[in-house]
Design an enzyme around this catalytic site. Structure first.
Site, PDB file in Angstrom:
ATOM      1  N   ASN A  71      28.997 -24.857  19.174  1.00  0.00           N
ATOM      2  CA  ASN A  71      28.161 -24.380  18.067  1.00  0.00           C
ATOM      3  C   ASN A  71      28.106 -25.520  17.054  1.00  0.00           C
ATOM      4  OD1 ASN A  71      26.895 -23.048  16.016  1.00  0.00           O
ATOM      5  ND2 ASN A  71      28.442 -21.437  15.784  1.00  0.00           N
ATOM      6  N   ARG A 114      25.002 -22.881  21.365  1.00  0.00           N
ATOM      7  CA  ARG A 114      24.256 -21.978  20.498  1.00  0.00           C
ATOM      8  C   ARG A 114      23.062 -22.754  19.943  1.00  0.00           C
ATOM      9  NH1 ARG A 114      26.595 -18.565  15.466  1.00  0.00           N
ATOM     10  NH2 ARG A 114      24.713 -17.338  15.149  1.00  0.00           N
ATOM     11  N   HIS A 170      20.728 -13.835  14.670  1.00  0.00           N
ATOM     12  CA  HIS A 170      22.028 -13.223  15.012  1.00  0.00           C
ATOM     13  C   HIS A 170      21.946 -12.473  16.340  1.00  0.00           C
ATOM     14  CE1 HIS A 170      23.076 -13.280  10.480  1.00  0.00           C
ATOM     15  NE2 HIS A 170      23.780 -14.227  11.082  1.00  0.00           N
ATOM     16  N   ARG A 213      22.083 -17.498   0.610  1.00  0.00           N
ATOM     17  CA  ARG A 213      20.631 -17.329   0.861  1.00  0.00           C
ATOM     18  C   ARG A 213      20.113 -16.081   0.147  1.00  0.00           C
ATOM     19  NH1 ARG A 213      21.031 -17.530   7.248  1.00  0.00           N
ATOM     20  NH2 ARG A 213      23.140 -18.315   7.069  1.00  0.00           N
ATOM     21  N   GLU A 236      30.206 -13.916  19.557  1.00  0.00           N
ATOM     22  CA  GLU A 236      29.021 -14.662  20.000  1.00  0.00           C
ATOM     23  C   GLU A 236      29.393 -15.721  21.043  1.00  0.00           C
ATOM     24  OE1 GLU A 236      28.752 -14.883  15.787  1.00  0.00           O
ATOM     25  OE2 GLU A 236      26.574 -14.962  15.888  1.00  0.00           O
TER      26      GLU A 236
END
Ligand code: AMP
Length: 405
Positions: free
Chosen positions: A8, A92, A180, A240, A378
């Site tokens: 990742n 990823r 996601h 964010r 994940e």
């Protein structure tokens, strides 16, 4: 030992995990590691399956200048010191664009396609692709797999995929992608084991971490997401904005004279919990603060999660269960309790004792809508996709849906 390396890659760090392949085809996590401080103070840290430290060492700045360099160094450490040479690498990749609705085995053509989506995710996609390109150049025979945050949502109905803009712009790629996806896919795949009663039902999943979104899942399939064209939309996050009137952006540019890069930086890095509180982007710090601005940022977060739950309930035409996941969702008893309180109208009644002990099911037995906490994974999802593509190496290097280029 046969292993799969999961990568990742971000702008200044590369996280990696190593999964071992059992004789019966199951994946077992062996190593979690990270190279951070790339371009400033490079450091390799890694722990084994029981949390034991395998590496914690600093490197001179000139030895790790960029993300591909960091991955090369981590790979050399795995190979030379632990004698691990992975069978394949799973990456990823934030954006699969309109084309990819599943993970894909990487070749030069795939990289070229994925490069086209860089403008859709300028802060993430280049960092995701750089180590892929470098591994392909240095180890052309090593299978690599791209796993997308968007893929799980590619099945949305047309109305959920569109903005109210001229169709030509939609065809160009301005769509509600949702993100996601690897986390939601993991939850959807895990529910049949941990909560079989709701696996086929209408479930709202709240992935509440530094990045936060929610997904409406029906029968294991994503129906709607709070995120859209970029990972800026929907819930407020650590830094964010989440959902914001586009008029605010016009105002920032015209009345405040901000340039597009300044607006981008502002929306991604200076807003959310950090911007609202003026204290921190970290939920734990806000919960530990006595400053009223911290309390307000938490109030806002809880309110927006509940608002979006209402939107997703409408998309699903009812809700049969809620699931919390990711850093805040898995760990914060207080935030879960406050969100659940706001969802009473949807039939949620939390059990404070079960919530406090982070049980799998944290709602009362008589709660009309059950609430679960399911830790996400994940990386395991990426390792699984990588393994299955490795086992079916043919017919996988083309996206299922291809657009005329
Ligand atoms: P993630 O991005 O999934 O790692 O989640 C990071 C977020 O989870 C940060 O805002 C953390 O403050 C938050 N978090 C982790 N543990 C807790 C906790 N025990 N209570 C509240 N927030 C937490």
């Amino acid at each position: 030992m046969d292993t799969i390396l999961v990568v990742n890659a971000g702008s200044s760090s590369v996280k990696f995990q190593v999964f071992a392949l059992d004789g019966d085809g199951r994946l077992r996590r062996e190593i979690k590691g990270q190279m951070d401080g790339i371009g400033s103070r490079p450091r390799l840290r890694a722990t084994g399956a029981t949390g034991d430290t395998l590496a914690d060492r600093a490197y001179p700045i000139e030895s790790v200048q960029d993300v591909p360099g960091a991955l090369m160094l981590a790979s050399a450490w795995l190979r030379d010191e632990l004698q691990l040479s992975p069978l394949a690498v799973g990456h990823r990749v934030v954006h699969g664009g309109p084309d990819y609705d599943r993970a894909v085995l990487i070749d030069h053509g795939v990289i070229a396609r994925l490069e086209r989506f860089t403008t859709l995710a300028p802060l993430h996609q280049p960092h995701n692709l750089a180590p892929i390109r470098s591994l392909l150049a240095n180890f052309p025979a090593l299978p690599q797999v791209a796993c997308f945050d968007t893929a799980f949502h590619r099945d949305h109905d047309q109305v959920a995929d569109h903005y109210a803009i001229p169709r030509g712009l939609h065809d160009e790629g301005i769509r509600r992608y949702g993100f996601h996806g690897l986390s939601y896919e993991y939850i959807a795949k895990t529910l049949p084991q941990v909560a079989p009663d709701i696996a086929k039902a209408r479930v709202v999943v709240a992935h509440l971490g530094s990045g936060a979104s929610m997904c409406a899942i029906h029968g294991g399939r994503s129906v709607e997401s709070t995120m859209g064209f970029t990972a800026l939309d929907g819930l407020p996050m650590g830094t964010r904005t989440g959902q914001i009137d586009p008029g605010v952006i016009l105002y920032l540019m015209t009345a405040k004279g901000m340039s597009p890069p300044e607006v981008q930086n502002f929306l991604y890095r200076d807003c959310g919990l950090k911007g609202l509180s003026g204290i921190s982007n970290d939920m734990r710090e806000l919960q530990n603060s006595s400053d009223p601005r911290a309390a307000f940022a938490i109030d806002y977060f809880v309110y927006r999660v509940a608002l979006h739950a209402g939107m997703l309930a409408a998309a699903l035409q009812g809700v049969d269960a809620f699931v919390f996941t990711a850093g805040i969702g898995e760990n914060s008893v207080g935030i879960r309790a406050r969100i659940a309180e706001r969802l009473a109208w949807l039939g949620v009644t939390l059990d404070p004792t079960e919530n406090a002990r982070h049980a799998l099911r944290i709602s009362r037995a008589d709660s009309r809508t059950p609430v679960y906490v399911v830790p996400t994974d994940e990386e395991l999802m990426i390792a699984q996709h990588t393994l299955s593509l490795l086992l079916n190496r043919h017919s996988s290097s083309r996206p299922k849906r291809e657009r005329a280029s």
